[in-house]
Design a protein around this motif. Structure first.
Motif, mmCIF file in Angstrom:
data_model
loop_
_atom_site.group_PDB
_atom_site.id
_atom_site.type_symbol
_atom_site.label_atom_id
_atom_site.label_comp_id
_atom_site.label_asym_id
_atom_site.label_seq_id
_atom_site.Cartn_x
_atom_site.Cartn_y
_atom_site.Cartn_z
ATOM 1 N N SER A 153 0.131 9.754 -7.471
ATOM 2 C CA SER A 153 -0.761 10.371 -6.482
ATOM 3 C C SER A 153 -1.439 9.306 -5.630
ATOM 4 C CB SER A 153 -1.829 11.221 -7.183
ATOM 5 O OG SER A 153 -1.239 12.285 -7.861
ATOM 6 N N LEU A 154 -1.912 8.249 -6.278
ATOM 7 C CA LEU A 154 -2.550 7.154 -5.530
ATOM 8 C C LEU A 154 -1.568 6.476 -4.582
ATOM 9 C CD1 LEU A 154 -4.892 5.317 -8.049
ATOM 10 C CD2 LEU A 154 -5.501 6.175 -5.803
ATOM 11 N N GLN A 155 -0.354 6.285 -5.039
ATOM 12 C CA GLN A 155 0.653 5.631 -4.197
ATOM 13 C C GLN A 155 0.935 6.472 -2.953
ATOM 14 O OE1 GLN A 155 1.943 2.465 -5.082
ATOM 15 N NE2 GLN A 155 2.485 2.566 -2.926
ATOM 16 N N THR A 156 0.946 7.789 -3.114
ATOM 17 C CA THR A 156 1.144 8.669 -1.969
ATOM 18 C C THR A 156 -0.011 8.527 -0.981
ATOM 19 O OG1 THR A 156 2.326 10.232 -3.377
ATOM 20 C CG2 THR A 156 1.513 11.071 -1.285
ATOM 21 N N ARG A 157 -1.245 8.493 -1.510
ATOM 22 C CA ARG A 157 -2.408 8.325 -0.635
ATOM 23 C C ARG A 157 -2.384 6.979 0.066
ATOM 24 N NH1 ARG A 157 -7.364 9.942 -4.153
ATOM 25 N NH2 ARG A 157 -8.086 7.947 -3.390
ATOM 26 N N ILE A 158 -1.947 5.941 -0.641
ATOM 27 C CA ILE A 158 -1.884 4.601 -0.048
ATOM 28 C C ILE A 158 -0.849 4.560 1.073
ATOM 29 C CG2 ILE A 158 -1.162 2.225 -0.522
ATOM 30 C CD1 ILE A 158 -2.630 2.548 -3.244
ATOM 31 N N ASN A 159 0.313 5.157 0.848
ATOM 32 C CA ASN A 159 1.335 5.181 1.900
ATOM 33 C C ASN A 159 0.837 5.928 3.132
ATOM 34 O OD1 ASN A 159 3.075 3.717 0.317
ATOM 35 N ND2 ASN A 159 4.194 5.498 -0.422
ATOM 36 N N TRP A 160 0.145 7.043 2.896
ATOM 37 C CA TRP A 160 -0.432 7.795 4.011
ATOM 38 C C TRP A 160 -1.492 6.950 4.725
ATOM 39 C CZ3 TRP A 160 -5.449 9.615 4.843
ATOM 40 C CH2 TRP A 160 -5.588 10.484 5.926
ATOM 41 N N GLY A 161 -2.329 6.257 3.975
ATOM 42 C CA GLY A 161 -3.372 5.415 4.562
ATOM 43 C C GLY A 161 -2.791 4.287 5.392
ATOM 44 N N ARG A 162 -1.710 3.695 4.903
ATOM 45 C CA ARG A 162 -1.068 2.614 5.667
ATOM 46 C C ARG A 162 -0.526 3.135 6.995
ATOM 47 N NH1 ARG A 162 3.177 -0.188 1.990
ATOM 48 N NH2 ARG A 162 3.528 -1.318 3.923
ATOM 49 N N SER A 163 0.066 4.326 6.979
ATOM 50 C CA SER A 163 0.582 4.884 8.232
ATOM 51 C C SER A 163 -0.569 5.217 9.184
ATOM 52 C CB SER A 163 1.448 6.106 7.967
ATOM 53 O OG SER A 163 0.675 7.152 7.436
ATOM 54 N N GLN A 164 -1.696 5.683 8.633
ATOM 55 C CA GLN A 164 -2.869 5.957 9.461
ATOM 56 C C GLN A 164 -3.396 4.672 10.095
ATOM 57 O OE1 GLN A 164 -2.636 9.344 9.900
ATOM 58 N NE2 GLN A 164 -4.845 9.202 10.035
ATOM 59 N N VAL A 165 -3.458 3.591 9.322
ATOM 60 C CA VAL A 165 -3.936 2.309 9.843
ATOM 61 C C VAL A 165 -3.035 1.832 10.981
ATOM 62 C CG1 VAL A 165 -4.172 -0.146 9.276
ATOM 63 C CG2 VAL A 165 -5.162 1.580 7.773
ATOM 64 N N ARG A 166 -1.733 1.939 10.791
ATOM 65 C CA ARG A 166 -0.807 1.509 11.849
ATOM 66 C C ARG A 166 -1.006 2.339 13.118
ATOM 67 N NH1 ARG A 166 3.536 1.377 7.600
ATOM 68 N NH2 ARG A 166 3.530 -0.766 6.884
ATOM 69 N N ALA A 167 -1.146 3.663 12.947
ATOM 70 C CA ALA A 167 -1.326 4.535 14.108
ATOM 71 C C ALA A 167 -2.644 4.219 14.822
ATOM 72 C CB ALA A 167 -1.290 5.999 13.673
ATOM 73 N N LEU A 168 -3.712 3.989 14.069
ATOM 74 C CA LEU A 168 -5.005 3.673 14.673
ATOM 75 C C LEU A 168 -4.981 2.310 15.365
ATOM 76 C CD1 LEU A 168 -7.453 5.047 11.966
ATOM 77 C CD2 LEU A 168 -7.134 5.908 14.298
ATOM 78 N N GLN A 169 -4.297 1.345 14.774
ATOM 79 C CA GLN A 169 -4.186 0.028 15.406
ATOM 80 C C GLN A 169 -3.427 0.140 16.729
ATOM 81 O OE1 GLN A 169 -2.332 -2.239 12.260
ATOM 82 N NE2 GLN A 169 -4.273 -3.191 11.675
ATOM 83 N N GLU A 170 -2.363 0.933 16.718
ATOM 84 C CA GLU A 170 -1.581 1.103 17.941
ATOM 85 C C GLU A 170 -2.407 1.814 19.004
ATOM 86 O OE1 GLU A 170 1.596 0.643 20.442
ATOM 87 O OE2 GLU A 170 1.318 -0.217 18.451
ATOM 88 N N ARG A 171 -3.146 2.838 18.629
ATOM 89 C CA ARG A 171 -3.991 3.569 19.569
ATOM 90 C C ARG A 171 -5.092 2.646 20.116
ATOM 91 N NH1 ARG A 171 -7.601 8.564 18.007
ATOM 92 N NH2 ARG A 171 -6.759 7.973 16.005
#
Length: 180
Positions: A153-171
């Protein structure tokens, strides 16, 4: 979070990601300790009962699962894994429901399904009075299974968080003046 400015939103997502990574490290350490403790207890049981008394030859010919791993959606929409007691339903039988040939004389009686009891304790495969170390090994591996579900469950949240960070950095990069 959508109403925040991009740097503040990025900071909050990064903070959550770091907290999740810290939890993941702690749970992995605990899982390794449980598994090591389980193997140590199992080796003590083999020593106490004899090497041939605790092994694959004592396993039941037909094993039933005692627990199942289920997924459910959390508040944020991410899957969450949890360990639950085994399902009361037996595995589905594959094949035709009716026999290819039928007798025409009389009605065929269909066997009534037997009420399913809880699967027996696997420790009983090794005798009635098993050493305490074997019970400790079972408990350690059960706790390890719960930790493994938490880690997934934590690994799933971490993968989602990493994708969010990338999207926010790009924005954030695109919203900066002079970015082309």
């Amino acid at each position: 979070m959508a109403g925040q400015d991009p740097p503040a939103e990025l900071d909050s997502v990064l903070l959550q990601l770091l907290q999740d990574l810290e939890q993941l490290e702690a749970k992995r350490t605990a899982l390794n300790a449980r598994v090591e403790e389980g193997w140590l207890s199992l080796s003590k049981a083999r020593y106490a009962m004899g090497a041939k008394s605790v092994g694959p030859l004592q396993y039941a010919s037909r094993m039933e699962p005692r627990v199942c791993v289920r997924t459910s959606d959390a508040q944020d929409g991410l899957p969450q894994f949890r360990v639950v007691k085994a399902c009361a339903q037996p595995p589905e039988e594959v094949g035709p429901c009716e026999a290819a040939l039928r007798r025409r004389k009389g009605l065929a009686k269909t066997p009534e399904p037997e009420p399913l009891a809880a699967p027996p304790d696997p420790l009983n495969w090794f005798g009635i009075l098993v050493p305490h170390s074997l019970r400790q090994a079972q408990a350690s591996f059960s706790e390890g299974l719960q930790l493994a579900a938490d880690i997934a469950s934590l690994q799933t949240r971490i993968n989602w968080g990493r994708s969010q960070v990338r999207a926010l950095q790009e924005r954030h990069r695109l919203s900066e003046p002079g970015a082309a």
